[in-house]
Motif scaffolding. Structure first.
Motif, PDB file in Angstrom:
ATOM      1  N   ARG A 118       1.178  -1.119  -0.376  1.00 17.13           N
ATOM      2  CA  ARG A 118      -0.281  -0.145   0.041  1.00 17.13           C
ATOM      3  C   ARG A 118       0.502   0.827  -0.353  1.00 17.13           C
ATOM      4  O   ARG A 118       0.714   2.208  -0.441  1.00 17.13           O
ATOM      5  CB  ARG A 118      -1.142  -0.181   1.162  1.00 17.13           C
ATOM      6  CG  ARG A 118      -1.666  -1.180   0.868  1.00 17.13           C
ATOM      7  CD  ARG A 118      -3.394  -0.593   2.662  1.00 17.13           C
ATOM      8  NE  ARG A 118      -3.672   0.104   2.547  1.00 17.13           N
ATOM      9  CZ  ARG A 118      -3.944   0.296   3.164  1.00 17.13           C
ATOM     10  NH1 ARG A 118      -4.968  -0.493   4.596  1.00 17.13           N
ATOM     11  NH2 ARG A 118      -4.949   1.829   3.867  1.00 17.13           N
ATOM     12  N   HIS A 119       1.652   1.387   0.505  1.00 15.81           N
ATOM     13  CA  HIS A 119       3.161   2.167   0.855  1.00 15.81           C
ATOM     14  C   HIS A 119       3.716   2.485  -0.582  1.00 15.81           C
ATOM     15  O   HIS A 119       3.471   3.648  -0.982  1.00 15.81           O
ATOM     16  CB  HIS A 119       4.155   2.463   1.902  1.00 15.81           C
ATOM     17  CG  HIS A 119       4.517   3.136   1.716  1.00 15.81           C
ATOM     18  ND1 HIS A 119       4.860   4.466   2.023  1.00 15.81           N
ATOM     19  CD2 HIS A 119       6.275   3.362   1.995  1.00 15.81           C
ATOM     20  CE1 HIS A 119       6.079   5.037   1.936  1.00 15.81           C
ATOM     21  NE2 HIS A 119       6.901   4.276   1.864  1.00 15.81           N
ATOM     22  N   PRO A 149      -6.787   5.585  -7.805  1.00 11.27           N
ATOM     23  CA  PRO A 149      -6.798   5.966  -6.541  1.00 11.27           C
ATOM     24  C   PRO A 149      -7.640   4.702  -5.770  1.00 11.27           C
ATOM     25  O   PRO A 149      -8.378   3.964  -6.290  1.00 11.27           O
ATOM     26  CB  PRO A 149      -7.688   7.040  -5.701  1.00 11.27           C
ATOM     27  CG  PRO A 149      -8.499   7.671  -6.467  1.00 11.27           C
ATOM     28  CD  PRO A 149      -7.600   6.896  -8.409  1.00 11.27           C
ATOM     29  N   GLU A 174       1.496   4.124  -3.027  1.00 13.69           N
ATOM     30  CA  GLU A 174       1.381   5.896  -3.189  1.00 13.69           C
ATOM     31  C   GLU A 174       2.438   6.334  -3.805  1.00 13.69           C
ATOM     32  O   GLU A 174       2.787   7.217  -4.807  1.00 13.69           O
ATOM     33  CB  GLU A 174       1.344   5.972  -1.098  1.00 13.69           C
ATOM     34  CG  GLU A 174       0.292   6.039  -0.898  1.00 13.69           C
ATOM     35  CD  GLU A 174      -0.970   6.429  -1.814  1.00 13.69           C
ATOM     36  OE1 GLU A 174      -1.138   7.518  -2.049  1.00 13.69           O
ATOM     37  OE2 GLU A 174      -2.021   5.342  -2.049  1.00 13.69           O
TER      38      GLU A 174
END
Length: 220
Positions: A196-197, A207, A200
């Motif tokens: 998830r990190h 998104p 980004e």
């Protein structure tokens, strides 16, 4: 007087014995406490979260053996389709948890059938939620796949086939690392947080509505 002196002598001897036993116990307790603090609490001295504040320290403690010291580091290169993100925790006994995340040109089907199982022993646990796929094996390995259409970088072929792929391994040499269902689940939770990190960091176009956590593996 003789009887009184004898009683006093016995009382003194008994008190000395008790004090000696207490002294030995306290010395042993102090030695044990010192050993625990110096040689087994290294993981507890890590930051509260590692991997750029994405993975709680408690998760790391669940999958690595106790150690005198530990350190963590994370770094990334590139962006978009060229992202390469690393994070690892290494102990003084050379045990480590190691993760690598890349944006890869691979379909979900190919990853599940081939790439996600590369170099890791089965059988595999598998869960999926909201487009995210996860695998874990008995071989202290977990992989997570998140579809990602990169907006930058060197894109080859159809960008819709790209994904953020995180792989997490545990290795231990001098002291065997924990195994079992809790470890497999924890490794997947770690991989999911790192993925998830990285999603980004990669700047993926759409998104993603990430679930708070992935489904739990069935205990087998």
């Amino acid at each position: 007087m003789t009887g009184t002196a004898e009683r006093a002598r016995r009382e003194y001897t008994w008190k000395a014995f008790v004090l000696c036993v207490v002294g030995f116990c306290l010395a042993g307790l102090a030695a044990w406490f010192g050993y625990v603090q110096l040689f087994t609490k290294g993981l507890e001295r890590l930051p509260a979260t590692v991997c750029d504040d994405t993975v709680p320290r408690d998760m790391v403690i669940r999958v690595l053996p106790e150690a005198r010291a530990a350190d963590e580091r994370a770094h990334s290169t590139g962006a978009g389709a060229d992202l390469d993100y690393f994070c690892q925790v290494t102990t003084s006994d050379d045990a480590q948890i190691w993760s690598r995340t890349q944006v890869v040109d691979v379909s979900r089907k190919d990853w599940l059938e081939r790439d996600g199982r590369r170099g890791a022993g089965g059988p595999f646990d598998h869960v999926a939620s909201a487009g995210v796929e996860a695998l874990a094996s008995e071989d202290r390995y977990s992989g997570v796949y998140i579809p990602c259409t990169p907006s930058t970088g060197h894109i080859y072929g159809d960008p819709v086939d790209y994904a953020v792929v995180t792989e997490v391994w545990v290795s231990a040499y001098d002291d065997p690392a924990p195994t079992g269902p809790v470890v497999r689940q924890t490794l997947t939770d770690i991989a999911y947080r790192v993925a998830r990190h990285a999603y980004e960091l990669a700047g993926c176009r759409a998104p993603h509505a990430f679930p708070a956590e992935l489904p739990r593996y069935e205990v087998r």
